[in-house]
Design a protein around this motif. Structure first.
Motif, short mmCIF file in Angstrom:
data_model
loop_
_atom_site.label_atom_id
_atom_site.label_comp_id
_atom_site.label_asym_id
_atom_site.label_seq_id
_atom_site.Cartn_x
_atom_site.Cartn_y
_atom_site.Cartn_z
N ASN A 64 52.51 47.90 26.76
CA ASN A 64 53.78 47.39 27.28
C ASN A 64 54.97 48.10 26.66
O ASN A 64 55.90 48.52 27.35
CB ASN A 64 53.88 45.88 27.01
CG ASN A 64 53.07 45.05 27.98
OD1 ASN A 64 52.72 45.50 29.06
ND2 ASN A 64 52.75 43.84 27.59
N ALA A 84 57.94 35.72 29.68
CA ALA A 84 57.04 36.87 29.75
C ALA A 84 56.53 37.24 28.37
O ALA A 84 57.24 37.14 27.37
CB ALA A 84 57.75 38.06 30.37
N THR A 139 54.86 40.34 35.38
CA THR A 139 53.55 40.03 34.79
C THR A 139 52.69 39.33 35.83
O THR A 139 53.10 38.32 36.40
CB THR A 139 53.70 39.11 33.57
OG1 THR A 139 54.65 39.66 32.66
CG2 THR A 139 52.37 38.94 32.87
N ASN A 142 50.74 35.78 35.47
CA ASN A 142 51.81 35.54 34.49
C ASN A 142 51.39 34.53 33.43
O ASN A 142 50.23 34.14 33.33
CB ASN A 142 53.10 35.13 35.20
CG ASN A 142 53.01 33.74 35.84
OD1 ASN A 142 52.06 32.99 35.64
ND2 ASN A 142 54.02 33.40 36.61
N ASP A 170 53.05 44.31 33.84
CA ASP A 170 52.15 43.95 32.75
C ASP A 170 50.88 43.40 33.39
O ASP A 170 50.85 42.28 33.88
CB ASP A 170 52.82 42.91 31.85
CG ASP A 170 51.93 42.47 30.68
OD1 ASP A 170 50.74 42.82 30.67
OD2 ASP A 170 52.43 41.77 29.78
#
Length: 349
Positions: A64, A84, A139, A142, A170
């Motif tokens: 990331n 996040a 994400t 998530n 992500d």
């Protein structure tokens, strides 16, 4: 009854066998210059239906943080959901490696909506004193176990593009999202407008294998230098490659994710049938969110169950726990068994 995290699971047998075979295969060129690592890039390019640059790293935090560093200048700003992982659980790694700051936006159940994103981007101050808006980070699944459909991702990417933001995904549990959606990896990423992603293998059945996938191969050299500078250029890179090879081989990665998702569905049915707990919403990947009181949670822990309490900051008023309840997260994995679900059902009963 381990439902704390899929990080608690080990690795699948094919991954372990491949790792052992790679370790016994004799001397090979170091630092990712071996033939197997070169072939991995071609293999992931085939998976995503286009030429990509692939640089493997050891941790999701590194994937990331280095992804953000590759997309944003040090004076840039990254927009992400307020819950996040990148914004809450990376110990400032994106800011450390990229020099950026993170602007945290709200969204129900951890998801951003295109119309709300467009409005909020217009409200963010611009100019020299505020930094340059550079990246939208999504994400999926998530932090509340929900996934972005390709159309949702495309709508968000369109808003980002209109404001000259690159898009990072992500994908620590990307396999679980694809297994649930039934779409192709390409449809969930670059075809929807994603520029670069963190492709996670560790949670899905590898021991320690993450990849940065850039849908523009011209970013390869930038990411390679960032990876070396961050201490993530592993000398025996072929051991990370071996894990990815076995994980991807024959759709093994999706079979493992499908099992984890199925266990989450079974767990959700168990919760829904109990008078002592409530299902917060239907799972869309391998995370199940549950409302119950502390006494019930303690009873489950005493029976051997492991799980975490969870933030309710991103919940709409109608989603919030009732008096005396808390929100809890249960995570299934490729290693979760039906027996564990049955044991939890008995503990609830």
């Amino acid at each position: 009854m381990i439902f704390s995290s899929d990080n608690w699971a080990g690795a699948s047998e094919p991954v372990l066998a491949a790792l052992l075979a790679a370790g016994r295969s004799g001397a090979r060129p170091a630092y990712g210059t071996d033939d197997a690592t070169r072939r991995l890039e071609a293999r992931i390019s085939e998976l995503f239906e286009r030429e990509v640059a692939v640089l493997t790293v050891a941790t999701g935090t590194a994937a990331n943080a280095l992804s953000i560093a590759a997309l944003a200048p040090p004076w840039g700003a990254v927009v992400a959901h307020e819950e996040a992982h990148l914004a809450v659980d990376e110990c400032g790694a994106p800011e450390f490696f990229a020099g950026t700051r993170t602007i945290r936006l709200p969204g129900a159940r951890g998801k951003l909506g295109a119309a709300d994103l467009a409005r909020r981007l217009e409200e963010i101050p611009r100019g020299l004193h505020h930094g340059e808006l550079s990246v939208l980070s999504l994400t999926s699944p998530n932090e509340y176990g929900l996934v972005y459909r390709p159309a949702e991702t495309a709508a968000l990417c369109e808003v980002a593009r209109a404001h000259r933001l690159a898009v990072h995904l992500d994908g620590a549990r990307f396999a679980n999202a694809i297994a649930r959606l039934g779409c192709t990896p390409a449809e969930a990423t670059w075809k929807a407008g994603v520029d670069l992603m963190s492709f996670g293998g560790t949670k899905g059945g590898c021991l320690m294998a993450e990849a940065i996938v850039a849908f523009d191969p011209a970013r390869r050299d930038t990411i390679a230098y960032l990876r070396k500078r961050a201490g993530q250029l592993v000398s025996k890179h072929r051991l990370i490659t071996a894990q990815f090879d076995a994980w991807l081989d024959g759709g093994h990665w999706l079979a493992l994710a499908t099992h984890a998702n199925a266990m989450a569905d079974a767990l959700a049915e168990t919760i829904a049938a109990s008078p002592r707990a409530r299902l917060a919403w239907a799972p869309e990947a391998n995370e199940v969110f549950v409302f119950m009181d502390e006494a019930t949670a303690e009873r489950l822990r005493a029976a051997g169950a492991r799980f975490y309490d969870w933030s309710v900051a991103a919940l709409a008023p109608e989603d919030r726990p009732r008096d005396g309840e808390k929100l809890w997260r249960f995570v299934t994995s490729f290693a979760t068994t039906s027996e564990e679900i049955a044991d939890l059902a008995r503990a609830l009963a």
